[in-house]
Design a protein around this motif. Structure first.
Motif, PDB file in Angstrom:
ATOM      1  N   ALA A 145       2.439   6.735  -3.394  1.00  0.00           N
ATOM      2  CA  ALA A 145       1.810   7.814  -2.679  1.00  0.00           C
ATOM      3  C   ALA A 145       2.614   9.101  -3.024  1.00  0.00           C
ATOM      4  CB  ALA A 145       1.452   7.736  -1.383  1.00  0.00           C
ATOM      5  N   TYR A 158      -2.872  -3.482 -10.517  1.00  0.00           N
ATOM      6  CA  TYR A 158      -2.305  -2.872  -9.570  1.00  0.00           C
ATOM      7  C   TYR A 158      -2.599  -1.090  -9.789  1.00  0.00           C
ATOM      8  CZ  TYR A 158       0.004  -0.312  -5.693  1.00  0.00           C
ATOM      9  OH  TYR A 158       0.178   0.530  -4.373  1.00  0.00           O
ATOM     10  N   CYS A 159      -2.166  -0.731 -10.973  1.00  0.00           N
ATOM     11  CA  CYS A 159      -2.445   0.853 -11.320  1.00  0.00           C
ATOM     12  C   CYS A 159      -3.910   0.738 -11.588  1.00  0.00           C
ATOM     13  CB  CYS A 159      -1.579   0.854 -12.829  1.00  0.00           C
ATOM     14  SG  CYS A 159       0.136   0.867 -12.456  1.00  0.00           S
ATOM     15  N   LYS A 188       0.781  -1.081  -0.120  1.00  0.00           N
ATOM     16  CA  LYS A 188       0.143  -0.026  -0.017  1.00  0.00           C
ATOM     17  C   LYS A 188       0.850   1.266  -0.049  1.00  0.00           C
ATOM     18  CE  LYS A 188      -0.618  -0.227   4.901  1.00  0.00           C
ATOM     19  NZ  LYS A 188      -1.811  -0.523   6.111  1.00  0.00           N
ATOM     20  N   ASN A 189       0.487   2.341  -0.613  1.00  0.00           N
ATOM     21  CA  ASN A 189       0.900   3.528  -0.832  1.00  0.00           C
ATOM     22  C   ASN A 189       2.245   3.636  -1.362  1.00  0.00           C
ATOM     23  OD1 ASN A 189      -1.357   4.860   0.259  1.00  0.00           O
ATOM     24  ND2 ASN A 189      -0.830   4.070   2.372  1.00  0.00           N
ATOM     25  N   ASN A 191      -5.426   1.181  -8.264  1.00  0.00           N
ATOM     26  CA  ASN A 191      -5.287   2.503  -7.614  1.00  0.00           C
ATOM     27  C   ASN A 191      -5.212   3.450  -8.072  1.00  0.00           C
ATOM     28  OD1 ASN A 191      -4.279   1.238  -4.680  1.00  0.00           O
ATOM     29  ND2 ASN A 191      -3.590  -0.323  -6.171  1.00  0.00           N
TER      30      ASN A 191
END
Length: 152
Positions: A118, A136-137, A114-115, A140
């Motif tokens: 970010a 994933y892209c 996660k992140n 997210n």
């Protein structure tokens, strides 16, 4: 080992180095360049955290993972060459890399925490169509460029 050595600008590592420990170069705010030897097999958590002037580097073949917060808030980081031996990217590994524009992630990447990306407003990830990274892209909302395996 060099955690907080704010005046270091460049580092030359020996050809026999196998690993870089946790926080080894964190907060080396003036570090601009480091050449990682081909013998390197692992880079510890937060090894380059807040190396604010580090612009780019090439990870050698043999690196299996990018640990959590490895490049956390490396604000000037623009390019990172990631070999096809990397299989995972840890939590906040590239978080806060404001100048990171394009990152090519190989099909070998099967896990991204996660992140990981970010606060990377300019980032576009180049990945193989229908790969784990591609999914994933999508999940997210990370901008990406999908290519075929032969184009990567």
């Amino acid at each position: 080992s060099f955690d907080g050595f704010g005046n270091i600008r460049t580092v030359e590592l020996p050809d026999t180095l196998i690993g870089i420990g946790e926080y080894a170069f964190s907060e080396c705010k003036h570090l601009r360049a480091i050449e990682l030897p081909d013998s390197l097999r692992f880079i510890g958590k937060s090894a380059f955290t807040q190396c604010e002037r580090l612009v780019g580097l090439r990870l050698p073949r043999g690196i299996l993972e990018i640990a959590e917060q490895t490049f956390f808030f490396c604000k000037a980081l623009e390019t990172v060459e990631i070999p096809d031996t990397v299989s995972s990217i840890g939590e906040q590994a590239f978080a806060g890399c404001e100048h990171l524009r394009r990152l090519t992630l190989p099909a070998s990447v099967k896990f991204i925490d996660k992140n990981a990306f970010a606060l990377c407003p300019r980032l576009t990830i180049r990945c193989i169509e229908n790969s784990y990274v591609f999914k994933y892209c999508l999940a997210n909302a990370i901008p990406f460029e999908a290519v075929t395996a032969k184009d990567l």
